[in-house]
Every structure is written in structure tokens, then in C-alpha cells.
Design an enzyme around this catalytic site. Structure first.
Site, PDB file in Angstrom:
ATOM      1  N   ASN A 155       0.884  -1.228   0.083  1.00 55.07           N
ATOM      2  CA  ASN A 155       0.023  -0.162  -0.130  1.00 55.07           C
ATOM      3  C   ASN A 155       0.800   1.012   0.100  1.00 55.07           C
ATOM      4  OD1 ASN A 155      -1.505   2.240   1.104  1.00 55.07           O
ATOM      5  ND2 ASN A 155      -3.114   0.799   1.876  1.00 55.07           N
ATOM      6  N   GLN A 156       0.763   1.955  -1.097  1.00 50.76           N
ATOM      7  CA  GLN A 156       1.708   3.203  -1.333  1.00 50.76           C
ATOM      8  C   GLN A 156       1.388   4.236  -0.040  1.00 50.76           C
ATOM      9  OE1 GLN A 156       4.493   3.512  -3.074  1.00 50.76           O
ATOM     10  NE2 GLN A 156       3.952   1.341  -3.348  1.00 50.76           N
ATOM     11  N   GLY A 157       0.104   4.614   0.124  1.00 45.73           N
ATOM     12  CA  GLY A 157      -0.304   5.285   1.341  1.00 45.73           C
ATOM     13  C   GLY A 157       0.392   5.150   2.678  1.00 45.73           C
ATOM     14  N   ASP A 191      -1.584  -4.162  10.610  1.00 45.94           N
ATOM     15  CA  ASP A 191      -2.967  -4.465  10.400  1.00 45.94           C
ATOM     16  C   ASP A 191      -3.916  -3.635  11.071  1.00 45.94           C
ATOM     17  OD1 ASP A 191      -4.332  -6.375   8.894  1.00 45.94           O
ATOM     18  OD2 ASP A 191      -5.365  -6.905  10.557  1.00 45.94           O
ATOM     19  N   LYS A 213      -3.047  14.492  11.145  1.00 46.62           N
ATOM     20  CA  LYS A 213      -3.410  13.275  11.277  1.00 46.62           C
ATOM     21  C   LYS A 213      -2.422  12.234  11.792  1.00 46.62           C
ATOM     22  CE  LYS A 213      -4.663   9.321   8.803  1.00 46.62           C
ATOM     23  NZ  LYS A 213      -4.559   8.286   7.623  1.00 46.62           N
TER      24      LYS A 213
END
Length: 204
Positions: free
Chosen positions: A21-23, A80, A184
Site C-alpha cells: 500500500n503506497q499510502g 494490520d 492526522k
């Protein structure tokens, strides 16, 4: 976890992020900045994604970290995480990514959550993140973070990834996706798990 004194990651360590996942890669790059740790993703190394067959966030994080550490011969960090919605009995939970399908259709997954909640007045939800650090010798350490909030509709914001556009953390009117990345990252479930990981495993 094996051994009385689990090792820390030293400055100069090459660490595998057990994700495609690049994010997440961008988020962990930012979190690990300044510690002298070089992060490379499982995707960049061409490692396969193991099937997530465990029944908990902790089990799935360990499964991914162990697979990446064994395949690469390097320490590996896996996350996870998922969104749990009270009105849905904690779903999608560990199936959060799977609700988006193989094409990572998170707009569709968010709509599915909205439709499933229906007219239920309970909009409470929480994000969970479990980090697992695995060494090639089988040593494991796990850390959990949680943030509570509410489901927002319609989705708002263009920052973040996944379910961020429909999650408003407690004490906020903005969704995660409306917050600057640094803001965030300072309060998220992953940041809270990372704080425990940092204290235990990163160079001081």
C-alpha cells in the site's frame, strides 16, 4: 517474543514495510524520518502478499511481518488496521481492506458502510492499528493503537487514504481526510501504535 531483552532497531538499519500500500509506505516514511532507518516496501522487493487468514488484527500483522522477514532476511514491520463501526457489530474490522475488493474501491466500501448503518442513530466508530515487528530469527513484538470517533456522511476531504473521508475523530469536526497529513499522523491509531513501537524499538 523470544529472549529476555528484545533487540532495538539501530540507526542504519534497512527495514521492510510488509505492505504493498503506497499510502501506508508514505505514512511510515514520515513517521520513521529522523531515526536513520531506511524503509523499503515488500512491493519494492517483489515479495508476495500473504493471505490474511488470522481472526484478529494482531494475528494478521504477525503473519505479514514474519513472512516479509523470512523472505527478505531483514527486520520487517507490518501493520494490520481497520475501521470498526458500532452499529455494524465492529465490522468491517479485520475485513476492512477486503470490503474494498481487489480493485481497492474504497468509495464503494464507504457507501456500503453508510447503507448498512441506515437510520441507526449510533454513528460511533473506531480505528485500530496493530504493528508487529519481526526479525528473521522469529523474534516478534506487537503494539496496538486505537482512536475513537464518528462516521461522517457524505465523505469529505482529499487527504489520507482508505476510510479516512468518513471518519471524524473525537473532539474534531474534520474527517481524517480533511486534515493535513502531519496533523492526522500526530493523533491517528497508527500514530498511537507507533508511539509504543518507537519507545520500545527505535534508537533513543
Amino acid at each position: 517474543m523470544s529472549g529476555a531483552s528484545p533487540p532495538r532497531l539501530a540507526s542504519g538499519t534497512r527495514l521492510v514495510l510488509a505492505s504493498h500500500n503506497q499510502g501506508k509506505l508514505a505514512e511510515f516514511d514520515a513517521l520513521l524520518n529522523g531515526y536513520g532507518i531506511t524503509v523499503v516496501s515488500a512491493g519494492q522487493l517483489g515479495l508476495p502478499e500473504p493471505e490474511e487468514t488470522a481472526d484478529s488484527f494482531t494475528g494478521n500483522a504477525a503473519l505479514k511481518a514474519v513472512a516479509a522477514a523470512r523472505a527478505s532476511g531483514l527486520p520487517a514491520l507490518a501493520d494490520d488496521s481497520g475501521l470498526c463501526v458500532a452499529a455494524l457489530g465492529g465490522a468491517p474490522g479485520i475485513y476492512s481492506a477486503r470490503w474494498a475488493g481487489p480493485d481497492k474501491d474504497f468509495p464503494g466500501a464507504m457507501a456500503r458502510i453508510h447503507e448498512a448503518i441506515g437510520n441507526d442513530e449510533d454513528r460511533s466508530a473506531w480505528f485500530i492499528s496493530v504493528l508487529c515487528l519481526a526479525w528473521p530469527d522469529g523474534t516478534l513484538r506487537t503494539f496496538e493503537g486505537r482512536i475513537d470517533g464518528q462516521i461522517a456522511w457524505p465523505p469529505r476531504g482529499a487527504q489520507g487514504h482508505g476510510y479516512d473521508p468518513i471518519f471524524t475523530p473525537e473532539g474534531e469536526t474534520r474527517t481524517f481526510a480533511e486534515m493535513p497529513e502531519a496533523e492526522k499522523n500526530a493523533i491517528s491509531h497508527r500514530a498511537r501504535a507507533f508511539a509504543a513501537f518507537r519507545a520500545a524499538c527505535l534508537p533513543s
